[in-house]
Design an enzyme around this catalytic site. Sequence first.
Site, PDB file in Angstrom:
ATOM      1  N   SER A 262     -15.077 -13.265 -10.147  1.00 45.10           N
ATOM      2  CA  SER A 262     -14.824 -12.013 -10.275  1.00 45.10           C
ATOM      3  C   SER A 262     -14.285 -11.272  -8.885  1.00 45.10           C
ATOM      4  CB  SER A 262     -16.176 -11.371 -10.831  1.00 45.10           C
ATOM      5  OG  SER A 262     -17.232 -11.587 -10.064  1.00 45.10           O
TER       6      SER A 262
ATOM      7  N   THR B 109      -3.571  28.122 -34.694  1.00 46.92           N
ATOM      8  CA  THR B 109      -4.403  27.276 -35.248  1.00 46.92           C
ATOM      9  C   THR B 109      -3.635  26.370 -36.198  1.00 46.92           C
ATOM     10  OG1 THR B 109      -4.759  28.788 -37.176  1.00 46.92           O
ATOM     11  CG2 THR B 109      -6.375  28.780 -35.545  1.00 46.92           C
ATOM     12  N   HIS B 110      -3.647  25.365 -36.494  1.00 52.34           N
ATOM     13  CA  HIS B 110      -2.730  24.316 -37.306  1.00 52.34           C
ATOM     14  C   HIS B 110      -1.529  24.449 -36.598  1.00 52.34           C
ATOM     15  CE1 HIS B 110      -5.775  24.649 -40.642  1.00 52.34           C
ATOM     16  NE2 HIS B 110      -5.845  25.980 -40.126  1.00 52.34           N
TER      17      HIS B 110
ATOM     18  N   SER C 112      16.875  11.530 -16.531  1.00 48.32           N
ATOM     19  CA  SER C 112      17.446  10.314 -17.364  1.00 48.32           C
ATOM     20  C   SER C 112      18.413   9.619 -16.718  1.00 48.32           C
ATOM     21  CB  SER C 112      17.665  10.984 -18.834  1.00 48.32           C
ATOM     22  OG  SER C 112      18.631  10.151 -19.503  1.00 48.32           O
TER      23      SER C 112
ATOM     24  N   LYS D 263      18.949  16.029 -18.409  1.00 45.06           N
ATOM     25  CA  LYS D 263      17.473  15.989 -18.861  1.00 45.06           C
ATOM     26  C   LYS D 263      16.709  16.289 -17.531  1.00 45.06           C
ATOM     27  CE  LYS D 263      15.473  14.540 -22.273  1.00 45.06           C
ATOM     28  NZ  LYS D 263      15.304  13.502 -23.006  1.00 45.06           N
TER      29      LYS D 263
ATOM     30  N   GLU E 193       3.283  13.068 -20.308  1.00 44.06           N
ATOM     31  CA  GLU E 193       3.263  12.072 -21.172  1.00 44.06           C
ATOM     32  C   GLU E 193       2.590  10.904 -20.758  1.00 44.06           C
ATOM     33  OE1 GLU E 193       7.487  11.284 -22.189  1.00 44.06           O
ATOM     34  OE2 GLU E 193       7.942  13.260 -21.791  1.00 44.06           O
TER      35      GLU E 193
ATOM     36  N   TYR F 188     -29.662 -10.886 -18.079  1.00 47.39           N
ATOM     37  CA  TYR F 188     -28.200 -10.967 -17.656  1.00 47.39           C
ATOM     38  C   TYR F 188     -27.343 -12.285 -18.458  1.00 47.39           C
ATOM     39  CZ  TYR F 188     -24.273 -11.849 -14.840  1.00 47.39           C
ATOM     40  OH  TYR F 188     -23.060 -11.774 -14.270  1.00 47.39           O
TER      41      TYR F 188
HETATM   42  N1  ARG Z   1     -19.946 -11.657 -10.647  1.00 44.51           N
HETATM   43  C1  ARG Z   1     -21.198 -11.518 -11.458  1.00 44.51           C
HETATM   44  C2  ARG Z   1     -21.124 -10.127 -12.123  1.00 44.51           C
HETATM   45  O1  ARG Z   1     -20.143  -9.407 -11.898  1.00 44.51           O
HETATM   46  C3  ARG Z   1     -22.315 -11.531 -10.597  1.00 44.51           C
HETATM   47  C4  ARG Z   1     -23.736 -11.760 -10.903  1.00 44.51           C
HETATM   48  C5  ARG Z   1     -23.625 -13.297 -11.339  1.00 44.51           C
HETATM   49  N2  ARG Z   1     -25.024 -13.497 -11.638  1.00 44.51           N
HETATM   50  C6  ARG Z   1     -25.408 -14.616 -12.241  1.00 44.51           C
HETATM   51  N3  ARG Z   1     -26.320 -14.995 -12.774  1.00 44.51           N
HETATM   52  N4  ARG Z   1     -24.385 -15.737 -12.465  1.00 44.51           N
HETATM   53  O2  ARG Z   1     -21.847  -9.969 -13.092  1.00 44.51           O
END
Ligand code: ARG
Length: 460
Positions: free
Chosen positions: A21, A154-155, A276, A282, A289, A316
């Site tokens: 992560s 409205t509408h 454009s 344009k 948007e 977890y």
């Molecule tokens: N990268 C993990 C998360 O974002 C951190 C926690 C990891 N915990 C574990 N028990 N593997 O959730």
Amino acid sequence: MLWGGRFSKSLNQKALEFSSSLSFDVALCEEDIEVSIAHSAMLAEIGILTNEEAQKIHSGLEIIRDEFLNETWKPDPARFEDIHSAIESHLKELIGETADKLHTGRSRNDQVAADLRLWTKKNSLQLKNTITELQQQLLKTAEEHTGTIIPGYTHLQRAQPISFAFHLLAYVEMLERDKQRIQFVLDEADVSPLGCGALAGSTLPLDRNFTAQKLGFAKNSANALDAISDRDFVLDFLNACSVGMMHLSRLSEEIILWTSQEWKFVRLSDDVTTGSSLMPQKKNSDLAELIRGKSGRVFGNAFGFLSTMKSLPLSYNRDFQEDKEPLFDSVYTYFTSLEVMQLMFIGMEINSERYTEELNGDFSLATDLADWLVLKGIPFRQAHHLVGEVVKLAETKKCKLNQLTLDELKKIVSIAIGIDETALKLFDISSALSRKKTFGSPNPELVKEQILLWKKKLTR
Ligand code: ARG
């Protein structure tokens, strides 16, 4: 490696890259350091670390923070599972074996929850301020347009005249509710999960109050299992962003309409419009948007993560890691959308006379005649019907209401005793708004009062 002991092979490189992560939770770097400083200070307080050890850990963490901020340390997602392990490993490079003591009495489960809660608190506070800035900009524009009459719809059919200021104040109200939703998120996130460990607390005498206080959390979570499993604050944040973006999307849609050749009501400044590549004439409201378009992605983030959470058993699960990308993306998108919306209003040119003539004697004043008849004693349903006939007559004559004669009115409204010139005056747009009596209406005096109240409220 954080958990090497019972393994005979290290994680497959593809598996590591798939599960890391780090590329996105690097955004939690500062929070993670803060949490580790508080945790190690607490460990020293209860005698698990010596003061020297805690000091060593702190200075190492401070170095990492500096290196991170001036970009001399960039953790590598191909080497580490997440920001927590990257920091711990770098700490060991910096201070040696003492770094091995930092993770005493904690799990990445309570650690990541604490990091994310701190991040949520910080960002929700900033979001509230950014929303206030947009409100202030809308008030500024509103102040200049308490007398700018526009059709209220409205509408998407013309309904009754209102002022542009009144229209903008509706958005100021909506934005205030957005802030309330965010405040709710802030309060919800303001609970410390530190000391909850992996899921069931610790056999070590951790001082949870110490860390909670040091990190500025209002209280401790009361159930470790819930604390580790809880991502409601993320869901609520995602939802708050969604509702906020929905509001910005509606305002964007209106800007797109106002700036069209059909409306001809607003011109955006050149620095917030695009041209454009093919059609030289344009001038597009692309930013509006894009806000409207991005709202879809923000809604998707909320629904996506809700689906991730569904059916997850306590506590977890690695699925939780999927909380960060949608959250960071939604908050960033909401932030920038608020800022861009403010930019569009800063240089906005408003054609304040655009509707004055057009709405004078317009059918959208018909309700006023019905109300007037009610005050003359005619039951509303009958008044409504009679005025309907008045409108029909004007329609067949292809004229406006103020082009009808008193005789023509009298013929239709024969049962209305005492119909006179004052009835015709109702079709005069210049007094249409000031005739409104009710609190919350576009009566210019009331609107001015509201602007004052808001200005006071928002500068506090
Ligand atoms: N990268 C993990 C998360 O974002 C951190 C926690 C990891 N915990 C574990 N028990 N593997 O959730």
